[in-house]
Design an enzyme around this catalytic site. Sequence first.
Site, PDB file in Angstrom:
ATOM      1  N   GLY A   1       3.198 -13.050  -0.985  1.00  0.00           N
ATOM      2  CA  GLY A   1       2.318 -13.657  -0.004  1.00  0.00           C
ATOM      3  C   GLY A   1       2.914 -13.693   1.384  1.00  0.00           C
ATOM      4  O   GLY A   1       2.300 -14.224   2.318  1.00  0.00           O
ATOM      5  N   ASP A   2       4.117 -13.152   1.542  1.00  0.00           N
ATOM      6  CA  ASP A   2       4.781 -13.114   2.844  1.00  0.00           C
ATOM      7  C   ASP A   2       5.616 -11.841   2.895  1.00  0.00           C
ATOM      8  O   ASP A   2       5.402 -10.928   2.109  1.00  0.00           O
ATOM      9  CB  ASP A   2       5.611 -14.385   3.055  1.00  0.00           C
ATOM     10  CG  ASP A   2       5.700 -14.811   4.522  1.00  0.00           C
ATOM     11  OD1 ASP A   2       5.979 -13.935   5.356  1.00  0.00           O
ATOM     12  OD2 ASP A   2       5.484 -15.994   4.826  1.00  0.00           O
ATOM     13  N   ASP A   3       6.580 -11.776   3.807  1.00  0.00           N
ATOM     14  CA  ASP A   3       7.377 -10.565   3.954  1.00  0.00           C
ATOM     15  C   ASP A   3       8.114 -10.232   2.648  1.00  0.00           C
ATOM     16  O   ASP A   3       8.690 -11.119   2.012  1.00  0.00           O
ATOM     17  CB  ASP A   3       8.404 -10.744   5.073  1.00  0.00           C
ATOM     18  CG  ASP A   3       7.751 -11.087   6.410  1.00  0.00           C
ATOM     19  OD1 ASP A   3       6.744 -10.442   6.754  1.00  0.00           O
ATOM     20  OD2 ASP A   3       8.249 -12.011   7.084  1.00  0.00           O
TER      21      ASP A   3
ATOM     22  N   SER B   1       2.130  -6.403   0.320  1.00  0.00           N
ATOM     23  CA  SER B   1       1.993  -7.688   1.004  1.00  0.00           C
ATOM     24  C   SER B   1       0.929  -7.567   2.093  1.00  0.00           C
ATOM     25  O   SER B   1       1.250  -7.271   3.241  1.00  0.00           O
ATOM     26  CB  SER B   1       3.337  -8.131   1.598  1.00  0.00           C
ATOM     27  OG  SER B   1       3.212  -9.411   2.196  1.00  0.00           O
TER      28      SER B   1
END
Length: 473
Positions: A253-255, A286
Site C-alpha cells: 500500500g506504499d513504496d 504498488s
Amino acid sequence: MELVTRIAVVLVLVALLLGPRDVEARKGRVLESFEYTAMSCRGFSASITDFGGIGDGKTSNTKAFQDAVNHLSQYASDGGAQLYVPAGQWLTGSFSLTSHFTLYLHKDAVLLASQDMNEWPVLKALPSYGRGRDAAGGRFASLIFGTNLTDVIVTGANGTIDGQGAFWWQSFHKGKLKYTRPYLIEFMYSDNIQISNVTLLNSPSWNVHPVYSSNILVQGITIIAPITSPNTDGINPDSCTNVRIEDSYIVSGDDCIAVKSGWDEYGISFGMPTKQLVIRRLTCISPYSAAIALGSEMSGGIQDVRAEDIMAVHTESGVRIKTARGRGGFVKDVYVKGMTLHTMKWVFWMTGNYKAHADNHYDPNALPVIQGINYRDVVADNVSMAARLEGIEGDPFTQICISNVTIGMAAKAKKVPWTCTDIEGITSGVSPRPCDQLPDQGPEKLTACDFPAEPLSIDQVVLKSCTLRMNYM
C-alpha cells in the site's frame, strides 16, 4: 580376568541385539533436518516447543519466544544458537532477539501478531525523527525487534509472519492511536543482519526496517499487503550502510522500497546517511506509490544507491525522489539500470515540494542537495506520463542523466509527457522526447549515464550452507 572377558562378551551381544537403530534412539533421534544458506551457521538448536510454545493460533507465545531467546543467548560465544519454529500458528506480541542467533521458520509456520496492545512495549521516538510517525509520542516495538546486536538471522523455508494489520489500520484511520504502529521486523544499531526466505503479510505499518545499522542482507522475501493499506512500505533501509536487497517480491500500500535517513532538523542533527545500497531483481506492485523511493525523510543524506533489474507493474512510479525545503541533507550518486515497467502513472518522479514535516521547528533555509541521478536501459509501456521532475526554486536538482529509455504511452496519456522545473541534466536515446532542460546528447551517448563497475563490500558476502537438526528422545 575371566570375569572381565565375560562382561565384554555380554556387552557385545547386547549391542548386537539392540542394533544401531536402538542405540541411536538412546542418543536422541534426528526427526527433522533442514538445509539453508546463511551468513553464519549455529552450534546449538532448540524448538519454541521446548519453552512451552503452543501453535494453536489462540495461545499467546510472547513469553515463550522471549524465554527461548534469553535462554539461547548463553550460546552466543560458543557457536551461537538457532530457534526453530515448527508448523503451526504461533500467536505472539513483540519479542527481542539476541546476537549470534538465527530464527528459523518451518514452511508451514505462521507467526501471528497479537492484537493485544499490552503485548507491544512502547519505545521512545527515533532520535533522527524526533517524534513518532503516527502520533507525536513514542512508538510500539516491532514484532521481531533487536538493538545493539551483531550476527542475527531471520530465515526459514518461506514460513510466514502475519501482522494481522487490519486491527491497526482501522485504529489509524479513526485517529485512535497514541503511539506509532509497530513494524514487523526492526533492527537498530546492529551489524551483520540477514533477513531471507520468509513471507511477510499484512504489516501494521512498515514491514522491514533496519535503522542505524550496517552490513545487511535482505534476500528472497515476499511481502504482501492490501494496496490500500496505510504506510505498509516493504523494505526501508534508514541511516544504514552496506545494504543488499535482492530477489524479492512486494505488493504494498506504499513504496516497495523506501530509502530514508531522518526527518528535518532531527535528521540533520543526527547526521547518519544511508549509503552503499544495492537493490536488484525486485518485483513491485504498488498502484499508489513507487517501486523505489528516496526520501522523503532524507535529512541525514542518501548516497551511492545502485538499483538494477527492477520490474514494476501497476505502480505509481518507477523511481521517486521526495524532498522539500527544511529537509536539508542530500541525495547523490544514484544509479539505476534495467527497469521494466508496465502500467505506470509516471516512470520518473522527483519532487521538491513534499510538505510533511516533523513539526514547525524546521529551518526553511535548510535546502537539500539532489545531484548525480543516473537512469539507463528502461522500457515501459501503458504509461500516463513519462516524467514529473520538480526541483526547488533557487535549489535546482542537477547532474541528472537519462539514457536508452523507451516509454510507450497509454491511450489516455497526458498530452505533455514531460514536465520539468528547476532541474539540470542530459539525456540520450530517450523516447518520447524529454523536456528542454534535459537536452539530447545524441546516440553516441547511450551509455553516458554511470553505473559503477566496482562492487560494494556487501556484495562480497558469501553465504554458507547450514543445517538445522532437531533431536527428539
